[in-house]
Design a protein around this motif. Structure first.
Motif, PDB file in Angstrom:
ATOM      1  N   ARG A 374       0.851  -1.193   0.000  1.00  0.00           N
ATOM      2  CA  ARG A 374       0.000   0.000   0.000  1.00  0.00           C
ATOM      3  C   ARG A 374       0.881   1.235   0.000  1.00  0.00           C
ATOM      4  O   ARG A 374       1.746   1.388   0.858  1.00  0.00           O
ATOM      5  N   SER A 444      -5.932   9.429 -12.605  1.00  0.00           N
ATOM      6  CA  SER A 444      -5.227   8.327 -11.963  1.00  0.00           C
ATOM      7  C   SER A 444      -5.451   8.308 -10.449  1.00  0.00           C
ATOM      8  O   SER A 444      -5.383   7.253  -9.819  1.00  0.00           O
ATOM      9  N   LYS A 447      -8.777   6.566 -10.040  1.00  0.00           N
ATOM     10  CA  LYS A 447      -8.586   5.123 -10.196  1.00  0.00           C
ATOM     11  C   LYS A 447      -7.976   4.510  -8.930  1.00  0.00           C
ATOM     12  O   LYS A 447      -8.397   3.449  -8.463  1.00  0.00           O
ATOM     13  N   HIS A 448      -6.994   5.200  -8.393  1.00  0.00           N
ATOM     14  CA  HIS A 448      -6.341   4.735  -7.168  1.00  0.00           C
ATOM     15  C   HIS A 448      -7.337   4.713  -6.001  1.00  0.00           C
ATOM     16  O   HIS A 448      -7.322   3.823  -5.156  1.00  0.00           O
ATOM     17  N   TRP A 449      -8.222   5.716  -5.987  1.00  0.00           N
ATOM     18  CA  TRP A 449      -9.267   5.796  -4.958  1.00  0.00           C
ATOM     19  C   TRP A 449     -10.158   4.550  -5.018  1.00  0.00           C
ATOM     20  O   TRP A 449     -10.403   3.896  -4.008  1.00  0.00           O
ATOM     21  N   LEU A 450     -10.617   4.230  -6.229  1.00  0.00           N
ATOM     22  CA  LEU A 450     -11.494   3.060  -6.401  1.00  0.00           C
ATOM     23  C   LEU A 450     -10.793   1.786  -5.928  1.00  0.00           C
ATOM     24  O   LEU A 450     -11.359   0.967  -5.204  1.00  0.00           O
ATOM     25  N   TYR A 451      -9.533   1.650  -6.302  1.00  0.00           N
ATOM     26  CA  TYR A 451      -8.760   0.473  -5.924  1.00  0.00           C
ATOM     27  C   TYR A 451      -8.589   0.416  -4.401  1.00  0.00           C
ATOM     28  O   TYR A 451      -8.725  -0.637  -3.777  1.00  0.00           O
ATOM     29  N   SER A 452      -8.290   1.575  -3.821  1.00  0.00           N
ATOM     30  CA  SER A 452      -8.042   1.620  -2.377  1.00  0.00           C
ATOM     31  C   SER A 452      -9.282   1.244  -1.576  1.00  0.00           C
ATOM     32  O   SER A 452      -9.185   0.573  -0.547  1.00  0.00           O
ATOM     33  N   GLU A 454     -11.603  -0.796  -2.450  1.00  0.00           N
ATOM     34  CA  GLU A 454     -11.748  -2.257  -2.501  1.00  0.00           C
ATOM     35  C   GLU A 454     -10.709  -2.934  -1.608  1.00  0.00           C
ATOM     36  O   GLU A 454     -11.013  -3.886  -0.894  1.00  0.00           O
ATOM     37  N   HIS A 455      -9.485  -2.451  -1.663  1.00  0.00           N
ATOM     38  CA  HIS A 455      -8.433  -3.088  -0.862  1.00  0.00           C
ATOM     39  C   HIS A 455      -8.710  -2.991   0.639  1.00  0.00           C
ATOM     40  O   HIS A 455      -8.641  -3.982   1.365  1.00  0.00           O
TER      41      HIS A 455
END
Ligand SMILES: [Zn+2]
Ligand SMILES: [Zn+2]
Length: 768
Positions: A374, A444, A447-452, A454-455
């Motif tokens: 992370r 970007s 996109k990182h927000w969406l991924y974070s 979920e993680h």
């Protein structure tokens, strides 16, 4: 002898900090048998022995915080159970994955004193090893894939321990007993110096450090892979190098963060008082904003137009090696250590992306093979009234949860705001706030927000059925939240969320007078709010007063060019400003006419009570320029020039418009223009303006107190990153008998919004 057995479950910050060994030693000392293991919600202990000793054990467990500074027990549940016949020892068992996940993963921690001593001890087998760590320090959050926090669940899983490391890992008497990332030069991660294309220049650890320092001293820019991501580093005393870095990173003006070897070194460049020294040396090692010392030898272009330097201390063994390296009698005094990214994109943490994106910026790469799972930016803090206050909450603090007084019956996701985004999950009585994510305008980052999301959802096993977001119609974060179609969507007014963030971090749930100083927030009447007095609790809010509305033209440009708010304020207050002054701000008269037309015809114009935009206007009137090259550049410059000794202020008027108190600043603006034309000192004008803002907030608070009897004022909003304004206001309020609360643990800017949203939502569903 009467033998009893108790089962103790402990929750809080109890994993990854050597808590189980601590329990083991305690049990051994008191002749108790049983076992301890990590489970997903915390730590479970079963303990057996004579009653007196068990009482002693529990007492000392509770006092454990004194011996283990990182240990934070939030709850302890004790039940008596049936003793086990013939149990002969106390053991540490493998982690069990049962129950729901809410254990607090610990944050990354700066290298401890013991490890540092070993790092420079020629006789230690980890001498000069760039990844030395123990149960008291090292990576945590940045390397964890899933919980519980055990080595196989981290990015250390690929490194198998050598016999020496293993011996320490298994020895309860050792500082590295169960230290998950423990490693040494034989078995652990390694550094190497690479060229832009990725080819290895130097694989030997010491030689790579030596060559890195040589290049830095020669004015080169190096991408250094750290704990939570890459840094772009260059010699902080070399102006050419700093300028080149600015140019290549596409970052024109925003001040760069810096690192120096120790507090004494930082004292050569900036003022460091006791509180600041403590904060710099804390295990979180944030960047701390410190008043500049003049003159100093820092490159002028490192931090222009502000009166502070942002300094941090080395927090990785690798950093310590770099600063201790001497070449031809020279050492690095200060390094610019800015986030490894381009412009406003997310921090880079993967080698492949670094080579792809940073090869246009860095001359050389110093990388390592411990994967960062992370990315976590450096935290940024400053000191208000002798207390550390967050500006950007990330490394060292995340994911430490906030504890709410109420328990949310279902999980909640709070989306936050579009600028300086953080998001937040509520799970039972915990609020888990993400690290600083960034500005959503960059694709970007989104996109990182969406991924974070979920993680962290999977890391903490959160399954939200309620979603909270800002009521702004066009925020990307809100649009996403609306599309989730969960059981319930709660849209929350921006400034109410700001005040709720103060209530949440102070764990109070009562009605307060909320004072908000902000740039932009969508109001419930469709106007852009930003200078507000609310009567607010977690249940709701009422708008008590605000800066009288004025027209603002230009959409996004309104926050960039000061001439836009100036034109609107001229219109509202019939202000006459000479062409000479206006030419000095925006020489293009056609453009000025066009803005005026926009306002008159109400094209692409809004009503606003924004204090941020008023700061822009006053900055420009003080001759500081017309443009914010980065957010709040003009107001930061205005604060930097303010004369601290000036306590005078301008006049203002409180009026009553439709049952709401409004602040009329016509007279103040006239006087500012007058002062400016008659050649008054800009520093004095700036201070008088700051003082006026503090005074009208005080006046509003007093009226609110008279009408409601409420004596507590909660202060929040991005403009309160301004230390001058915040400290003056706190002082005025306290002198007037108010109980004053402000954000300390979460940023007062939009980085704190999601915490407020989550708290409001938790309260709403609790009520049904
Ligand atoms: Zn250590
Ligand atoms: Zn080893």
């Amino acid at each position: 002898m009467h033998i009893i057995r108790k089962k103790i479950t402990v929750q809080g910050q109890v994993q990854g900090i050597g808590f189980r060994p601590f329990v083991y030693r305690l049990a051994a000392e008191l002749n108790l048998t049983g076992f301890v293991y990590n489970y997903t919600e915390g730590v479970t202990i079963e303990i057996q022995g004579n009653e007196d000793n068990i009482e002693k054990f529990i007492d000392r467990l509770k006092q454990g915080g004194r011996k283990k500074p990182l240990l934070k027990i939030t709850s302890m549940n004790i039940t008596e159970i049936v003793p086990i016949i013939d149990e002969r020892s106390f053991e540490i068992r493998q982690s069990a994955t049962i129950g729901t996940v809410s254990a607090e993963v610990t944050a990354d921690i700066a290298t401890c004193k013991d490890c540092l001593a070993e790092l420079f001890d020629k006789n230690d087998f980890r001498y000069r090893y760039p990844f030395i760590n123990c149960t008291n320090c090292g990576p945590r959050y940045s390397i964890i894939r899933s919980i519980p926090y055990d080595r196989p669940n981290t990015t250390m899983s690929g490194f198998s321990m050598c016999s020496k490391c293993k011996k320490q890992y298994e020895n309860v008497e050792d500082r590295r007993f169960h230290a998950q990332p423990a490693a040494c030069p034989v078995c652990g991660p390694k550094i190497k110096l690479c060229e832009k294309a990725g080819g290895e220049i130097e694989g030997d650890s010491d030689k790579a450090v030596w060559e890195t320092v040589r290049l830095l001293l020669a004015g080169k820019i190096i991408a250094i892979k750290g704990l939570g991501g890459f840094h772009l580093a260059c010699d902080g005393e070399n102006d050419e190098a700093v300028k080149t870095l600015r140019l290549r990173k596409m970052r024109d003006y925003k001040p760069f963060a810096m690192m120096a070897a120790d507090v004494d070194k930082i004292r050569q460049f900036a003022h460091v008082d006791k509180t600041a020294a403590c904060l710099l040396q804390s295990s979180q090692t944030p960047i701390v904003l410190l008043a500049k010392k003049e003159p100093n030898t820092i490159a002028p272009s490192a931090a222009e137009g502000v009166n502070t330097f942002g300094f941090m201390l080395p927090y990785m063994p690798l950093h310590h090696l770099i600063f201790s390296q001497e070449i031809d009698g020279r050492k690095l005094n200060a390094l610019v250590m800015t986030s490894g990214n381009i412009a406003d994109e997310p921090l880079i943490c993967k080698d492949s992306i670094a080579f792809e994106k940073l090869s246009a910026v860095a001359d050389t790469f110093l990388i390592h093979d411990r994967e960062i799972y992370r990315q976590v930016d450096d935290s940024v803090m400053h000191i208000i009234q002798n207390e550390p206050v967050q500006i950007r909450r990330a490394r060292g603090f995340v994911p430490q949860a906030f504890v709410l007084k109420i328990c949310a019956p279902v999980d909640i996701f709070a989306a936050g705001a579009d600028l300086k985004n953080t998001f937040c999950f509520a799970k039972q009585n915990r609020l888990i706030l993400s690290e600083h994510i960034g500005d959503m305008a960059d694709a970007s980052v989104y996109k990182h927000w969406l991924y974070s999301i979920e993680h962290l959802k999977s890391l903490f096993e959160v399954n939200p059925s309620v979603v909270a977001c800002d009521m702004h119609p066009n925020y990307l974060s809100s649009q996403y939240a609306r599309k989730l179609k969960k059981d319930r969507l709660i849209e929350i007014q921006h400034h109410w969320a700001h005040i709720a963030s103060v209530l949440a971090e102070h764990a109070i749930d009562e009605k307060v007078i909320g004072i908000v100083a902000d740039g932009t927030g969508y109001g419930s009447d469709g106007a852009i709010w930003g200078c507000e007095c609310l009567i607010a609790s977690l249940d709701g809010f009422q708008r008590f007063g605000h800066l009288s509305y004025w027209p603002l033209a230009g959409g996004d440009l309104a926050a960039k060019e000061a001439i836009r708010p100036i034109t609107g304020l001229m219109k509202k207050y019939n202000l006459s400003i000479s062409d000479a002054v206006l030419d000095g701000i925006e020489p293009d008269r056609e453009k000025r006419d066009a803005i005026e037309q926009q306002i008159e015809k109400n094209i692409n114009a809004v009503s606003t009570s924004s204090l941020g935009r008023l700061f822009d206007a006053v900055s420009a009137l003080c001759g500081l320029g017309n443009y914010n090259h980065f957010e709040a550049q003009l107001p930061m410059t205005l604060e930097a020039i303010a004369d601290y000794k000036t306590h005078r202020s301008y006049d203002f008027e409180l009026k009553n418009e439709n049952g709401v108190v409004t602040i009329d600043i016509g007279v103040m603006l006239e006087k500012i223009v007058e002062d400016r034309t008659s050649g008054a000192d800009e520093g004095v004008i700036s201070a008088k303006f700051h003082n006026t803002a503090a005074e009208f907030f005080l006046a509003l608070s007093k009226q609110a107190r008279e009408q409601t009897g409420i004596k507590t004022v909660a202060i929040s909003g991005g403009v309160f990153c301004n230390r001058f304004l915040l400290e003056r206001l706190i002082e005025l309020l306290q002198n007037d008998g108010f109980n004053v609360l402000f954000n300390k643990l979460v940023p007062t800017n939009d980085g704190g919004i999601s915490l407020g949203q989550a708290a409001i939502a938790a309260k709403a569903i609790k009520k049904g």
